[in-house]
Design an enzyme around this catalytic site. Structure first.
Site, PDB file in Angstrom:
ATOM      1  N   THR A  87       0.814  -1.220   0.000  1.00  0.00           N
ATOM      2  CA  THR A  87       0.000   0.000   0.000  1.00  0.00           C
ATOM      3  C   THR A  87       0.841   1.261   0.000  1.00  0.00           C
ATOM      4  OG1 THR A  87      -1.709  -1.155   1.229  1.00  0.00           O
ATOM      5  CG2 THR A  87      -1.807   1.228   1.299  1.00  0.00           C
ATOM      6  N   SER A 139       0.587  -9.968  -0.649  1.00  0.00           N
ATOM      7  CA  SER A 139      -0.133 -11.246  -0.715  1.00  0.00           C
ATOM      8  C   SER A 139       0.525 -12.171  -1.735  1.00  0.00           C
ATOM      9  CB  SER A 139      -1.586 -11.030  -1.137  1.00  0.00           C
ATOM     10  OG  SER A 139      -2.122  -9.951  -0.446  1.00  0.00           O
ATOM     11  N   THR A 195       0.710 -22.825  19.859  1.00  0.00           N
ATOM     12  CA  THR A 195      -0.629 -22.582  20.416  1.00  0.00           C
ATOM     13  C   THR A 195      -1.448 -21.615  19.559  1.00  0.00           C
ATOM     14  OG1 THR A 195      -1.874 -21.646  22.273  1.00  0.00           O
ATOM     15  CG2 THR A 195       0.368 -20.874  22.023  1.00  0.00           C
ATOM     16  N   GLN A 196      -2.766 -21.848  19.562  1.00  0.00           N
ATOM     17  CA  GLN A 196      -3.679 -20.921  18.868  1.00  0.00           C
ATOM     18  C   GLN A 196      -3.807 -19.608  19.624  1.00  0.00           C
ATOM     19  OE1 GLN A 196      -7.475 -22.830  18.165  1.00  0.00           O
ATOM     20  NE2 GLN A 196      -6.527 -24.578  17.153  1.00  0.00           N
ATOM     21  N   CYS A 197      -3.432 -19.607  20.918  1.00  0.00           N
ATOM     22  CA  CYS A 197      -3.503 -18.359  21.688  1.00  0.00           C
ATOM     23  C   CYS A 197      -2.416 -17.418  21.180  1.00  0.00           C
ATOM     24  CB  CYS A 197      -3.238 -18.619  23.169  1.00  0.00           C
ATOM     25  SG  CYS A 197      -4.450 -19.681  23.928  1.00  0.00           S
TER      26      CYS A 197
HETATM   27  N1  ASP Z   1      -2.447  -5.683   0.502  1.00  0.00           N
HETATM   28  C1  ASP Z   1      -1.393  -4.800   0.928  1.00  0.00           C
HETATM   29  C2  ASP Z   1      -0.100  -5.597   0.962  1.00  0.00           C
HETATM   30  O1  ASP Z   1       0.139  -6.304   1.887  1.00  0.00           O
HETATM   31  C3  ASP Z   1      -1.688  -4.213   2.257  1.00  0.00           C
HETATM   32  C4  ASP Z   1      -0.588  -3.303   2.775  1.00  0.00           C
HETATM   33  O2  ASP Z   1       0.263  -2.864   2.053  1.00  0.00           O
HETATM   34  O3  ASP Z   1      -0.582  -3.003   3.968  1.00  0.00           O
HETATM   35  O4  ASP Z   1       0.676  -5.502   0.042  1.00  0.00           O
END
Ligand code: ASP
Length: 341
Positions: free
Chosen positions: A13, A59, A276-278
């Site tokens: 972002t 991502s 752990t999931q915690c």
């Molecule tokens: N979807 C964006 C990414 O991880 C979100 C961000 O930049 O914070 O590239």
């Protein structure tokens, strides 16, 4: 001489613009960034910047990109005092964890940062994050050594050890937490560094590792889960380590069927790593029968490791050695401050 900092822009972002046709955000090129924050040119730092050939939404992050980042840091290590990696927040905790393992005996800061709003917007958090990350990357002690020789994440006033972080909020500027380890620094009027929390300067030369093995699986328990299809899939697809997300202090069902499935994984030489999931606390398989059964079968403890660090540490350890006992031992050893010894 002014401290030299290298900005490595991977995407996210912080450097995105709106695709007017689709109405979505997409990455843009780095030269637009310095134009948006001219004050970084007045910080008394010598700042250089480069970007990955393909800038990505995080991502799309992959182990190959982590190795590429290590290569860039290795190539520029001697010439720079610190590094700032601009990265999307979505997988930043994974990337910072991976880099912490790949960069052994790190003597200089590698500060990941990003933002929740793009740099060009009036209310953006990107400017403050970028400026303070640069300042942190340039901090030195009285002997001229880097003050924070660690891979860390700076986001909204706080610096964290990278391999202790987790993105917990997709909307607030304050997007990260470090539930099992204190912040390394707080930024207010001054940057207050928590010196006692920081890893010591290494005594040996840095090692830049370039092997990761992604034959890692992950399994989160839920009441009623049938492990059989997962076990079959893990064995058939050549998974070598499964991160098992258990309940509470490392507990799982004591039912025969469940335990038999875990035993099948272990019989097939698949390491089962109990996390752990915690979000806060640690695995203690000796506490309840439900955990003790797992320990007795050879499930090993991830202690207070984060899920992001567990997965990337597994890739690193599997890539480092083929010897099963060494893998078991390394997974349980604190390599870069990712678990509390
Ligand atoms: N979807 C964006 C990414 O991880 C979100 C961000 O930049 O914070 O590239």
């Amino acid at each position: 001489m002014n401290p030299k900092v290298l900005i490595i822009y991977t995407g996210g972002t912080i450097g995105m613009i709106r695709d007017e046709k689709k109405g979505t955000l997409k990455p843009f090129r780095l030269n637009r960034m310095t134009k948006s924050v001219p004050s970084i040119l007045e910080m008394g730092l010598e700042i250089h910047a480069l970007e990955l050939e393909e800038v990505i939404d995080s991502s799309n992050m992959t182990p190959e990109v982590w190795i590429e980042l290590v290569g860039i840091i290795e190539d520029h290590y001697d010439a720079f005092d610190g590094f700032v990696v601009l990265h999307g927040s979505d997988t930043m905790a994974h990337s910072a964890s991976a880099l912490s393992f790949l960069l052994e005996n790190l003597g200089k800061p590698v500060v990941f940062t990003g933002s929740q709003l793009p740099l060009g917007l009036p209310r953006t958090d990107a400017r403050e994050n970028l400026i303070t990350a640069l300042e942190i990357a340039a901090l030195k002690d009285e002997n001229g050594n880097s003050l924070i020789p660690e891979v860390c994440i700076y986001f909204e006033d706080r610096l964290y050890r990278g391999n202790r972080t987790h993105k917990f909020n997709s909307e607030n500027f304050d997007a990260f937490i470090s539930p099992n380890y204190p912040a390394l620094a707080d930024s207010g009027v001054k940057i207050e560094v928590a010196l006692k929390e920081i890893l010591p300067q290494p005594t040996s030369k840095p090692k830049f590792h370039n092997r990761l093995n992604s034959n890692v699986g992950m399994l989160r328990l839920f009441p009623g889960i049938d492990l059989n299809p997962y076990v079959k899939m893990f064995i058939e697809s050549g998974i070598e380590l499964v991160v098992l997300e258990t309940y509470g202090s490392g507990n799982g069902p004591t039912k025969k069927g469940f335990l038999n499935s875990i035993a099948t994984l272990i019989k097939n030489n698949i390491i089962v790593y109990n996390v752990t999931q915690c979000r806060q606390g640690h695995v203690d398989m000796g506490k309840y029968e439900a955990g003790a059964e797992l320990a007795a079968m050879g499930v090993i403890s991830g202690n207070d490791i984060s899920l992001e660090a567990a997965i990337t540490k597994a890739m690193f350890v599997l890539g480092s050695t083929e010897i099963h006992t060494e893998r078991l031992s390394l997974m349980q050893t604190a390599l870069r401050g990712e678990i509390t010894p």
